[in-house]
Design an enzyme around this catalytic site. Structure first.
Site, PDB file in Angstrom:
ATOM      1  N   SER A 184      54.151  38.906  44.575  1.00 32.69           N
ATOM      2  CA  SER A 184      55.187  38.370  43.706  1.00 32.69           C
ATOM      3  C   SER A 184      55.852  39.523  43.007  1.00 32.69           C
ATOM      4  CB  SER A 184      54.598  37.403  42.686  1.00 32.69           C
ATOM      5  OG  SER A 184      54.137  38.084  41.555  1.00 32.69           O
ATOM      6  N   CYS A 185      57.157  39.446  42.913  1.00 31.40           N
ATOM      7  CA  CYS A 185      57.908  40.549  42.318  1.00 31.40           C
ATOM      8  C   CYS A 185      57.953  40.376  40.829  1.00 31.40           C
ATOM      9  CB  CYS A 185      59.308  40.552  42.873  1.00 31.40           C
ATOM     10  SG  CYS A 185      60.481  41.230  41.729  1.00 31.40           S
ATOM     11  N   GLY A 186      57.695  41.478  40.163  1.00 30.77           N
ATOM     12  CA  GLY A 186      57.585  41.490  38.710  1.00 30.77           C
ATOM     13  C   GLY A 186      58.634  40.715  37.956  1.00 30.77           C
ATOM     14  N   GLY A 207      60.099  37.554  39.627  1.00 34.76           N
ATOM     15  CA  GLY A 207      59.239  36.634  40.343  1.00 34.76           C
ATOM     16  C   GLY A 207      58.340  35.773  39.484  1.00 34.76           C
TER      17      GLY A 207
END
Lengths: 259, 259
Positions: free
Chosen positions: A96-98, A101
């Site tokens: 998951s993108c920081g 996300g």
């Protein structure tokens, strides 16, 4: 890393009387920062340079990648090195993108349980309404640029502990929480977080990640910020414009003389 | 999708005289939206519900994934389907994450060449200073919540074409540009984009992705927003608070009587 978050540029200003001036103007600096763990880029954020290690540390806390200072082996301009346990935890969530996300709010709730209730954690109305001026006084860059946000961490007597500025409200919060984290002060369970501007979900969630029971903002909260604060047992205060303010959740932590 | 971006909640308000009221309050709705291409999540953004297809379309434009309406096969609440060429292009850039991943400003510059100069693309001072009121008049939700941003696209005579609101300034811009894109109006090379609040790099870049030569904001720009506008041949206006404003780049597009 730079010592100042301000750049000066010559611009044309149209004054109130219609006259034009060619004059220097102070602007808030905005530049990308890649937050890396080892060789892996976790996120890239547009931030105001300065206090970059704090920003990275605060970001890792809010993403539930680290919980204690000792989990970080080294932190520097070239990246963060984690110790083994945290590196493994990072491995499981790095898909998951920081910043963008927030894929699943349910997952966030799982990572950060609600604040424990503690009857002595309360703030007086007088103290609460003193905070915006205290924040502004410590916000040197805003006065010059009008374009920078601030986040302040105060104790329950209104004493300012940490104030940070950034072009992004969430970055200012990450820097303030990151400083507290690096100093071994988490959880901030007897503190209040005040942000300039609005209170979005992200701000309340970052407060929760640092164990902060009271989150205040100078402007409006969102529905999700309020609902999240209610579920996480956080007091959410909005439109803190003394002598007025709004209480959106867990009002029991504010000592309201007339209530 | 919802028709309104506002939720009503009972809150406690401390009034100026210190009295407390338990009253309904309008809050801006904030909820996550996943933008998917096929089965792949491109980004998750915290947005105000409504105009979600526009938001997705505008986002794809600003990320250089689509350039023309016909590249999108279908767009709906369940995701975007691209036609073949665009799907291939998406394949090559999908490693960078949308909202957070402005990994390389150089790469952005490569995707979006500077605006072509066109001597007749100019706006009168009088027209420019009329825009904030026109935006505010069309911004129904702000008046009620105080917590929502707006983006407006105007023609060079000051006629409002599209106005969108969202809790995130960048989302409001995506929705406005997305609407124009879906209507086949890109490039907006004879239009001006006005945003409430500040002008960050992201706002100017989104303007460029739609071919907009003039970007104005009610508050401060950042250094990067200004430098990017200078390089991309865009006129950047800040602190547009009539009768005053600041010009940060390519002033030749503003007709300054007294200059």
């Amino acid at each position: 890393m730079k010592d100042t978050g301000i750049g000066s540029e010559k611009i044309i200003r149209r004054k109130r009387d219609g006259e034009l001036e060619y004059q220097p103007d102070d602007l808030t600096i905005e530049e990308p920062l890649e937050i890396r763990i080892g060789r892996k880029t976790l996120a890239t954020t547009m931030r105001t340079p300065g206090h970059d290690e704090e920003l990275a540390a605060g970001f890792l806390v809010s993403e539930a990648i680290v919980r204690e200072r000792k989990e970080i082996a080294t932190i520097s301009a070239t990246g963060v090195k984690l110790k083994l346990d945290s590196a493994q935890r990072f491995g499981t969530i790095s898909s998951s993108c920081g910043i963008c996300g927030k894929n699943s709010i349910a997952a966030i709730r799982q990572n950060f349980p609600p604040i424990a209730s503690s009857p002595e954690v309360r703030i007086a109305t007088e103290t609460l309404t003193s905070l915006p001026d205290l924040l502004r006084e410590r916000q040197g860059d805003f006065v010059r640029t009008g374009g920078i946000h601030a986040a302040g961490i105060f104790d329950l007597t209104g004493k300012p502990k940490i104030v940070r500025e950034d072009i992004g409200r969430h970055n200012a919060v990450d820097k303030a929480i990151g400083r507290a984290f690096l100093d071994g002060l988490l959880p901030l369970d007897r503190h209040i977080l005040l942000v300039s501007g609005r209170a979005s979900f992200e701000i309340v969630q970052k407060g929760l990640s640092a164990g902060i029971p009271i989150v205040a903002s100078v402007s409006a909260p969102s529905t999700l910020a309020m609902n999240f604060a209610r579920e996480s047992n956080q007091t959410l205060i909005g439109f803190l414009r003394p002598p007025s303010f709004n209480l959106y959740s867990h009002v029991e932590r504010v000592i309201l003389e007339k209530y």
